[in-house]
Design a protein around this motif. Sequence first.
Motif, PDB file in Angstrom:
ATOM      1  N   ARG A   9      12.734 -54.832  -9.517  1.00  0.00           N
ATOM      2  CA  ARG A   9      12.979 -53.574  -8.824  1.00  0.00           C
ATOM      3  C   ARG A   9      12.002 -52.491  -9.254  1.00  0.00           C
ATOM      4  O   ARG A   9      11.985 -51.421  -8.673  1.00  0.00           O
ATOM      5  N   ARG A  27      20.273 -61.429  10.317  1.00  0.00           N
ATOM      6  CA  ARG A  27      19.047 -60.693  10.552  1.00  0.00           C
ATOM      7  C   ARG A  27      17.855 -61.643  10.652  1.00  0.00           C
ATOM      8  O   ARG A  27      17.027 -61.553  11.548  1.00  0.00           O
ATOM      9  N   ASN A  48      19.125 -52.971  13.781  1.00  0.00           N
ATOM     10  CA  ASN A  48      18.911 -52.410  12.450  1.00  0.00           C
ATOM     11  C   ASN A  48      20.178 -51.746  11.929  1.00  0.00           C
ATOM     12  O   ASN A  48      20.542 -51.898  10.763  1.00  0.00           O
ATOM     13  N   VAL A  53      22.696 -52.765   8.506  1.00  0.00           N
ATOM     14  CA  VAL A  53      23.127 -51.884   7.416  1.00  0.00           C
ATOM     15  C   VAL A  53      24.649 -51.743   7.412  1.00  0.00           C
ATOM     16  O   VAL A  53      25.286 -51.713   6.354  1.00  0.00           O
ATOM     17  N   GLY A 101      11.564 -53.341   2.016  1.00  0.00           N
ATOM     18  CA  GLY A 101      12.400 -52.310   2.629  1.00  0.00           C
ATOM     19  C   GLY A 101      13.882 -52.592   2.475  1.00  0.00           C
ATOM     20  O   GLY A 101      14.677 -51.682   2.273  1.00  0.00           O
ATOM     21  N   LEU A 102      14.238 -53.857   2.529  1.00  0.00           N
ATOM     22  CA  LEU A 102      15.658 -54.212   2.459  1.00  0.00           C
ATOM     23  C   LEU A 102      16.252 -53.931   1.094  1.00  0.00           C
ATOM     24  O   LEU A 102      17.438 -53.673   0.958  1.00  0.00           O
ATOM     25  N   TRP A 108      21.308 -44.772  -0.036  1.00  0.00           N
ATOM     26  CA  TRP A 108      19.923 -45.183  -0.214  1.00  0.00           C
ATOM     27  C   TRP A 108      19.052 -43.966   0.115  1.00  0.00           C
ATOM     28  O   TRP A 108      19.522 -43.032   0.763  1.00  0.00           O
ATOM     29  N   THR A 117      12.328 -46.262   5.550  1.00  0.00           N
ATOM     30  CA  THR A 117      13.008 -47.153   4.614  1.00  0.00           C
ATOM     31  C   THR A 117      13.890 -48.174   5.311  1.00  0.00           C
ATOM     32  O   THR A 117      14.794 -47.831   6.057  1.00  0.00           O
ATOM     33  N   GLY A 118      13.606 -49.430   5.032  1.00  0.00           N
ATOM     34  CA  GLY A 118      14.529 -50.485   5.372  1.00  0.00           C
ATOM     35  C   GLY A 118      14.660 -50.824   6.841  1.00  0.00           C
ATOM     36  O   GLY A 118      15.567 -51.547   7.213  1.00  0.00           O
ATOM     37  N   PHE A 119      13.778 -50.320   7.663  1.00  0.00           N
ATOM     38  CA  PHE A 119      13.862 -50.685   9.079  1.00  0.00           C
ATOM     39  C   PHE A 119      12.908 -51.820   9.391  1.00  0.00           C
ATOM     40  O   PHE A 119      11.820 -51.901   8.839  1.00  0.00           O
ATOM     41  N   GLN A 120      13.337 -52.676  10.296  1.00  0.00           N
ATOM     42  CA  GLN A 120      12.495 -53.800  10.723  1.00  0.00           C
ATOM     43  C   GLN A 120      11.955 -53.474  12.112  1.00  0.00           C
ATOM     44  O   GLN A 120      12.724 -53.296  13.054  1.00  0.00           O
ATOM     45  N   ARG A 177      14.031 -42.423  -5.334  1.00  0.00           N
ATOM     46  CA  ARG A 177      14.159 -43.885  -5.389  1.00  0.00           C
ATOM     47  C   ARG A 177      14.844 -44.322  -6.677  1.00  0.00           C
ATOM     48  O   ARG A 177      15.630 -45.270  -6.694  1.00  0.00           O
ATOM     49  N   MET A 224      16.710 -47.887  -6.226  1.00  0.00           N
ATOM     50  CA  MET A 224      15.735 -48.733  -5.553  1.00  0.00           C
ATOM     51  C   MET A 224      14.591 -49.069  -6.495  1.00  0.00           C
ATOM     52  O   MET A 224      13.940 -50.093  -6.373  1.00  0.00           O
ATOM     53  N   SER A 259      15.967 -51.456  -0.550  1.00  0.00           N
ATOM     54  CA  SER A 259      16.379 -50.057  -0.737  1.00  0.00           C
ATOM     55  C   SER A 259      17.886 -49.928  -0.568  1.00  0.00           C
ATOM     56  O   SER A 259      18.475 -48.944  -0.983  1.00  0.00           O
ATOM     57  N   TYR A 260      18.508 -50.916   0.059  1.00  0.00           N
ATOM     58  CA  TYR A 260      19.964 -50.894   0.167  1.00  0.00           C
ATOM     59  C   TYR A 260      20.535 -51.546  -1.073  1.00  0.00           C
ATOM     60  O   TYR A 260      20.254 -52.701  -1.374  1.00  0.00           O
ATOM     61  N   ARG A 261      21.335 -50.790  -1.785  1.00  0.00           N
ATOM     62  CA  ARG A 261      21.799 -51.215  -3.085  1.00  0.00           C
ATOM     63  C   ARG A 261      22.504 -52.572  -3.090  1.00  0.00           C
ATOM     64  O   ARG A 261      22.356 -53.329  -4.045  1.00  0.00           O
ATOM     65  N   GLY A 294      18.468 -43.487  -6.291  1.00  0.00           N
ATOM     66  CA  GLY A 294      19.074 -44.395  -5.331  1.00  0.00           C
ATOM     67  C   GLY A 294      19.149 -45.836  -5.821  1.00  0.00           C
ATOM     68  O   GLY A 294      19.659 -46.704  -5.119  1.00  0.00           O
ATOM     69  N   LEU A 300      22.221 -42.928  10.754  1.00  0.00           N
ATOM     70  CA  LEU A 300      22.708 -44.143  10.098  1.00  0.00           C
ATOM     71  C   LEU A 300      23.332 -43.823   8.745  1.00  0.00           C
ATOM     72  O   LEU A 300      24.428 -44.295   8.425  1.00  0.00           O
TER      73      LEU A 300
END
Lengths: 257, 220
Positions: free
Chosen positions: A255, A18, B87, B91, A92-93, B70, B76-79, B49, B54, A95-97, B52, B137
């Motif tokens: 976190r 990425r 993207n 994931v 943002g990243l 998530w 959330t989590g997008f570039q 959150r 987070m 948020s993925y565990r 999840g 997704l």
Amino acid sequence: MKPQLDLIRRTVLALFLREMKTRFGKYRLGYLWCLLEPLAHISILLLLFGYIMHRSIPSIPFPLFLLCGVLPFLMFNQIVSRSLNALDANQGLLSYRPVQAIDLILARTLLEGVIGTVVFVLLLLGLALTGQTIALDQLPTLCGYWILLLLFSFSLGLLFMLLGHAYPESEKLIPLLLKPLYFLSGVMFPLALVPAPYQAYLLWNPLAHALELIRHALVASYPAGHVHGSYLLLWTLGLLFFSLLLYKGRANALRRS
Amino acid sequence: MIRFENLCKSYKTPAGRHYLFRQVNLEIPSGKSIALLGRNGAGKSTLLRLIGGMDRPDCGRIHSDKTISWPVGLSTGFQGSMSGRENVKFVARLYAKPHELAAKVGFVEEFAELGRYFDMPLKSYSSGMRSRLGFGLSMAFDFDYYLLDEITSVGDAVFRQKSAALIQQRRQHSQFIFVSHNIQQLRQFCDVALLLDSQGLRYFDDIDLGIAQYRAENHV
């Protein structure tokens, strides 16, 4: 342990790919900038000091001397300075565990390490093509120092990420402190030329050891009596241990919003 | 099953500490989809959150033996500079085995129906397109619980219908935790409700009771 290691491996690989996409995506020449940036840097120094320094460092060809200083330093700088806001920039990243904060620094170190190594080899090849003889009999030693430098950068990057999170002000202060490091690490002058009382001070800096050791590994005649691999090794291990310990203690707080 | 044990969460604000949860103890049994009710700013997204993983609570913990997605929200989590495909690939690399990668990307591409936009930078997407990508997704992977934060309310009618069908199908083996202001939708998909307001967090094992309470308290 095994599935956890596998998860880290997969996560770091995903982050690595990425980063690779995003790092040069916005520029016109893309990946070519990996090569152009240090090349421009070296060319300018070569223009500025080439004539003077050439006469004062008889033991090593000046372009090779610069290459061994500029490239490792830029690699270190890329890893460390962008670690400061690694958490903010990648919120943002997280948020993925599977993604842990330390993976961000690992992936960055890996990416900059790969880029730095490839560019270093390419530029060495370029020098060789212009008639420069490059001895590779110390290749394992060279690789050792190179890896040690990467590990040192990773440890400092991890520490800076934690600092940047705990004290946002450090994002202003630490870059200021990093600037003089360029001069203090002997990127453009050999430490052997520094007069005695000052040389001892510069030798506190483990980065200066790394650059000198890399030069010595490529050109055996380059004097390296004043620098020690063990000093760099001790610094790296100490810093790595300290950063990891601090990270373990702070992992939950990282976190918490 | 999701269990809150002594859960506390607060934020530091210039006007003093703002408490969202104080010592919450709750257990939500397995096999129930949950509606999160509450006004804007009540802490619904924060709760998602926390569930999840987070965000972390100040004290206490959230315990679950299930896999949890998530929080699937609009951003959330997008570039933004990467394309939808890139993207999604990122994931998929995190959550799927390498040999499943192509299948996952294919699923999202087909479900989100973004056409050429799938290969364009995410910052060119409308919020409806983002929601299609985000929802699609999350659905590409198998979780026991999916956390959906107002994601299904922005799409167009066709997409809403399609996602409703998929949610109904998934509910045979997975559950959903919904944040939505669309009461109709909550009633359609959820079994139980969590009501979040100034009185703290309350659990209703019947969604209709929860909605009735929410309506009565807010006069809507």
